[in-house]
Design an enzyme around this catalytic site. Structure first.
Site, PDB file in Angstrom:
ATOM      1  N   ASP A  68       0.747  -1.325   0.030  1.00 22.32           N
ATOM      2  CA  ASP A  68       0.003   0.034   0.021  1.00 22.32           C
ATOM      3  C   ASP A  68       0.717   1.137  -0.063  1.00 22.32           C
ATOM      4  OD1 ASP A  68      -2.383  -1.412   0.626  1.00 22.32           O
ATOM      5  OD2 ASP A  68      -1.228  -2.041   2.255  1.00 22.32           O
TER       6      ASP A  68
ATOM      7  N   GLU B 167       1.721  -6.524  -5.120  1.00 19.03           N
ATOM      8  CA  GLU B 167       1.307  -5.773  -6.251  1.00 19.03           C
ATOM      9  C   GLU B 167       2.594  -5.009  -6.736  1.00 19.03           C
ATOM     10  OE1 GLU B 167      -2.393  -3.659  -6.020  1.00 19.03           O
ATOM     11  OE2 GLU B 167      -1.818  -2.009  -7.300  1.00 19.03           O
TER      12      GLU B 167
HETATM   13  O1  TRH Z   1       4.762  -6.068   0.667  1.00 22.76           O
HETATM   14  P1  TRH Z   1       3.710  -6.693  -0.011  1.00 22.76           P
HETATM   15  O2  TRH Z   1       3.208  -8.022   0.141  1.00 22.76           O
HETATM   16  O3  TRH Z   1       2.363  -5.720  -0.190  1.00 22.76           O
HETATM   17  C1  TRH Z   1       1.116  -6.238  -0.378  1.00 22.76           C
HETATM   18  C2  TRH Z   1       0.511  -5.960  -1.454  1.00 22.76           C
HETATM   19  O4  TRH Z   1       0.553  -4.976  -1.918  1.00 22.76           O
HETATM   20  C3  TRH Z   1      -1.094  -6.489  -1.686  1.00 22.76           C
HETATM   21  O5  TRH Z   1      -1.769  -6.064  -2.679  1.00 22.76           O
HETATM   22  C4  TRH Z   1      -1.591  -5.738  -0.397  1.00 22.76           C
HETATM   23  O6  TRH Z   1      -3.074  -5.983  -0.413  1.00 22.76           O
HETATM   24  C5  TRH Z   1      -0.996  -5.882   0.671  1.00 22.76           C
HETATM   25  O7  TRH Z   1       0.337  -5.759   0.726  1.00 22.76           O
HETATM   26  C6  TRH Z   1      -1.714  -5.453   1.965  1.00 22.76           C
HETATM   27  O8  TRH Z   1       4.270  -6.640  -1.873  1.00 22.76           O
HETATM   28  P2  TRH Z   1       4.359  -5.402  -2.873  1.00 22.76           P
HETATM   29  O9  TRH Z   1       3.167  -4.951  -3.184  1.00 22.76           O
HETATM   30  O10 TRH Z   1       5.489  -5.921  -3.755  1.00 22.76           O
HETATM   31  O11 TRH Z   1       5.331  -4.213  -1.937  1.00 22.76           O
HETATM   32  C7  TRH Z   1       6.610  -4.545  -1.564  1.00 22.76           C
HETATM   33  C8  TRH Z   1       7.378  -3.118  -1.695  1.00 22.76           C
HETATM   34  O12 TRH Z   1       8.412  -3.188  -0.937  1.00 22.76           O
HETATM   35  C9  TRH Z   1       7.488  -2.731  -3.074  1.00 22.76           C
HETATM   36  O13 TRH Z   1       7.070  -1.261  -3.114  1.00 22.76           O
HETATM   37  C10 TRH Z   1       9.060  -3.056  -3.237  1.00 22.76           C
HETATM   38  C11 TRH Z   1       9.386  -2.598  -1.776  1.00 22.76           C
HETATM   39  N1  TRH Z   1      10.749  -3.494  -1.577  1.00 22.76           N
HETATM   40  C12 TRH Z   1      11.794  -2.679  -1.217  1.00 22.76           C
HETATM   41  O14 TRH Z   1      11.825  -1.211  -1.364  1.00 22.76           O
HETATM   42  N2  TRH Z   1      13.085  -3.152  -0.708  1.00 22.76           N
HETATM   43  C13 TRH Z   1      13.123  -4.542  -0.780  1.00 22.76           C
HETATM   44  O15 TRH Z   1      14.172  -4.922  -0.468  1.00 22.76           O
HETATM   45  C14 TRH Z   1      12.158  -5.364  -1.063  1.00 22.76           C
HETATM   46  C15 TRH Z   1      12.075  -6.784  -1.241  1.00 22.76           C
HETATM   47  C16 TRH Z   1      10.970  -4.679  -1.534  1.00 22.76           C
END
Ligand code: TRH
Length: 381
Positions: free
Chosen positions: A17, A277
């Site tokens: 989010d 996402e």
């Molecule tokens: O963290 P998430 O599992 O988020 C989820 C989804 O958005 C889902 O749709 C929602 O309903 C739920 O949260 C509440 O996975 P997502 O969306 O990939 O977000 C991870 C974020 O973290 C993304 O912006 C990339 C970032 N990230 C970093 O900045 N550094 C890192 O080392 C890693 C591994 C990720």
């Protein structure tokens, strides 16, 4: 005067989010010269993505975005509110009632968006852009990200694909990025990243990689999957910096990196496992094959989303590669053994790599989500 936008983000769990809304806010500022306030109810999650951020600050400027704490109680002293031109309610979070009252009483009401979660399902295109009349009489417009021209598209910064292509064509840039994170794979090893939720069948996948003819260097940012990795390795503790080798597989645990660095990490890897996402979309922009660990929903609604995406993504793949990919994604998300599917998928490595590049370029032909939101506003005023 610059047009102003308020984006409201309630952190359900994880980082998606806040990851999506901060990315959107940054792009509105950098590419559309707008004034953006991002209201977040959990600044600890924000500080993980943006290491320079202060999780205790009520207000701070990050990358040109005014990041504000969204308090549980909206202080009465904040009335009358300085309303923006546009309000984005991300992922159906609920705006503060006092804020809605202020919109109702305003002479010039802001445009109100509900920015929805990403889905490839067919019904999305029928609902994208539709207004919903609230009991208060206010109108809220549903805006759906998506993969077709009938949706709002995907978040994609200007020049992103060119930047990624230039990085991937420059071995020295890749090398110096990896060095900065203390990653030193063997010259012939393929590089993979693993960012996923818990997965009961993970061990079978790690077995495949360990027993493969080719060496693999697997990068695992700290997070929910570490427990499964730890169990497979049979070690007591796994923290950032740990490196363990088992036959053809080397596993390295990384710290959670800055959002921009995570992009570069995906670009460096030959294969990425991503989730939720935002990382899912970023892996597509990396132009490399991927597995998507979708966010599980209580009513199993995520399976329809997974299948809808696979149906779109498989177009252009051979029947055999498409089937192997489907099997791998379904067993990963079902938490079942990966051996058969993964070994089948390994037969199509080159085809999948070419397909990932093509898919990325096709998707990049569409208007990006931020521009689509701005354009919607411009035609609304
Ligand atoms: O963290 P998430 O599992 O988020 C989820 C989804 O958005 C889902 O749709 C929602 O309903 C739920 O949260 C509440 O996975 P997502 O969306 O990939 O977000 C991870 C974020 O973290 C993304 O912006 C990339 C970032 N990230 C970093 O900045 N550094 C890192 O080392 C890693 C591994 C990720």
């Amino acid at each position: 005067m610059k047009a102003s936008w308020d984006i409201f983000c309630s952190v359900v769990d994880n980082f998606g989010d806040v990851g999506v809304t901060f990315r959107l806010a940054r792009q509105l500022v950098a590419e559309h010269d707008l004034q953006v306030r991002l209201w977040i109810d959990d600044l600890n999650a924000f500080a993980r993505l943006c290491p320079g951020a202060d999780p205790l600050a009520d207000q701070q400027m990050q990358d040109g975005v005014i990041v504000c704490r969204w308090p549980a109680e909206w202080p009465k002293t904040w009335q009358p509110l300085q309303l923006p031109h546009v309000v984005v309610e991300a992922f159906a979070c609920r705006l503060p009632p006092d804020y809605i009252d202020a919109m109702l009483g305003a002479e010039k009401r802001p445009l109100w968006f509900n920015l929805e979660y990403l889905s490839a399902e067919d019904w999305v295109s029928g609902c994208h852009g539709l207004p919903s009349i609230q009991s208060s009489g206010l109108r809220k417009y549903f805006f759906f990200p998506g993969f077709t021209a009938k949706t709002g598209g995907l978040l994609r910064e200007a020049g992103l694909i060119e930047k990624r292509q230039a990085f991937q064509a420059n071995p020295a840039a890749r090398q110096s990025f990896l060095q900065r994170l203390n990653i030193a794979p063997h010259a012939d090893a393929r590089l993979m990243s693993l960012f996923a939720y818990e997965h009961a069948g993970l061990g079978s996948w790690l077995d495949c990689l360990a027993q493969a003819d080719r060496t693999t260097h697997l990068l695992v940012p700290e997070g929910r999957i570490l427990g499964d990795v730890q169990r497979w390795l049979g070690v007591d503790e796994l923290t950032a910096g740990a490196v363990h080798a088992r036959d053809a597989l080397t596993i390295q645990v990384l710290p959670f990196v800055h959002q921009q660095d995570y992009d570069s990490l995906l670009w460096c890897c030959d294969f990425n496992v991503v989730r939720g996402e935002d990382s899912f979309v970023r892996a597509q922009w990396a132009g490399r094959p991927l597995i998507w660990h979708i966010y599980e929903q209580d009513d199993d609604a995520h399976w329809a989303k997974l299948d809808a995406f696979l149906e779109l993504y498989r177009v252009g793949l051979s029947e055999a590669a498409g089937q192997a990919l489907t099997e791998v994604w379904r067993s990963w998300n079902g938490g079942t053994a990966m051996t058969q599917g993964w070994n089948a998928l390994e037969q199509h490595t080159d085809e999948l790599a070419a397909h990932a590049r093509r898919w990325c370029l096709e998707q990049a032909l569409q208007e990006d989500l931020t521009t689509a939101l701005v354009r919607f506003y411009q035609s609304w005023i």
